[in-house]
Scaffold this active site. Sequence first.
Site, PDB file in Angstrom:
ATOM      1  N   SER A  52     -47.976 -40.908  15.837  1.00 20.74           N
ATOM      2  CA  SER A  52     -48.295 -40.703  17.247  1.00 20.74           C
ATOM      3  C   SER A  52     -47.137 -39.993  17.930  1.00 20.74           C
ATOM      4  CB  SER A  52     -48.544 -42.057  17.931  1.00 20.74           C
ATOM      5  OG  SER A  52     -48.572 -41.929  19.331  1.00 20.74           O
TER       6      SER A  52
ATOM      7  N   TYR B  14     -45.553 -50.754  20.676  1.00 21.13           N
ATOM      8  CA  TYR B  14     -46.348 -49.772  19.928  1.00 21.13           C
ATOM      9  C   TYR B  14     -45.496 -48.570  19.516  1.00 21.13           C
ATOM     10  CZ  TYR B  14     -49.978 -46.314  18.889  1.00 21.13           C
ATOM     11  OH  TYR B  14     -50.754 -45.364  18.282  1.00 21.13           O
TER      12      TYR B  14
ATOM     13  N   LYS C 116     -44.388 -47.495  15.671  1.00 27.18           N
ATOM     14  CA  LYS C 116     -44.707 -46.192  15.094  1.00 27.18           C
ATOM     15  C   LYS C 116     -43.450 -45.510  14.543  1.00 27.18           C
ATOM     16  CE  LYS C 116     -49.172 -45.509  15.412  1.00 27.18           C
ATOM     17  NZ  LYS C 116     -49.982 -45.272  14.194  1.00 27.18           N
TER      18      LYS C 116
END
Length: 359
Positions: free
Chosen positions: A123, A147, A151
């Site tokens: 991402s 998050y 990642k």
Amino acid sequence: MTENNEKRDCAEPRSFAVTGGAGFLGINLLRQLLARDRTVASLDILPLTYPDVQGRVRHTQGDIRSPDDLRRAFANAEVVVHAAAALPLCKPEEILSIDVDGTRAVLETARETGVRRVIHISSTAVYGVPDHHPLFEDDPMVGVGPYGEAKVQAERVCREFRERYGMCIPILRPKSFVGPERLGVFAMLYEWARDGRNFPVLGTGDNRYQYLDVEDLCKAIRLCATLPEEKVNDVFNIGAREFGTPRTDFQAVLDCAGHGRRIVSIPEKPAILALRLLELCRLSPLYKWIYETVGKESFVSIAKAEERLGFQPRYSNREALIRNFEWYLAQGDRWTGEPGLTHRAPWRQGALSLLKRFF
């Protein structure tokens, strides 16, 4: 079909396994692979409920942290596309476990079962809240929130397996992507547009902001599955080539709805303070990376993917958002009262639903 395309198609692996196959990206990728007569397996914690692929995909309902589930899903696969992830609305410890430990389990099992190539879907959240644009693949990774941090760690696991075991692990960093089956946070825009409401943006809304159509992301995945290892064993930003601002691109959705509604600016700083408080109280679906970047420029360079992979995105921001909105309208009342934590379901608007009456 050109001669070069015929050669490329002949070189393309015949068997794929997709983690997160029941999700938004997963189902779009499964459909595209099936359309190309590939043998496809799927692994997801959820059942595969799409009638158009049932019976055509070997689905394992299981956990990417389970080696037994992974071995069942990866049996005979030449390429694994690792798209499964815990989304930002999940608990921090769950995000870390699924996105980092799950990625390690996927790579361990792929290595043990002889999978030729693992394509990891990362991402652009790994860039955090940057101070310059466009963003390039060698820019620092500073994840924001659980998050983004997970990642970043998952990418480090991929690099570890590349260096230690010589595995081919292309890493794709897509911008937020939309298209058929996508709801999540975008369902708020689509619902308000459908119902004839104006739609708020933080700040002026004149900042350039890049999205991506899921069909173009699937195209980049196929290129990484097909091209020689020396071209793909790297990291690539993936996004739309043509994009505007939240004001122009969201306005295109309101115009498509046909109610004559407009984008409305709201002061950025007090709105962010309010959203922080609502997030802490679990009264808003918006998390830090969304509300602290949506009012700022956010776009990546896709030059590396264009040059190395031959990636050519088909859809602009506007086209991708309108395509998604038209799909949303076609669902009718299917999603009413069914909020969830995945991109396939609308996220709970919480306190933000109260704002609707003022717009």
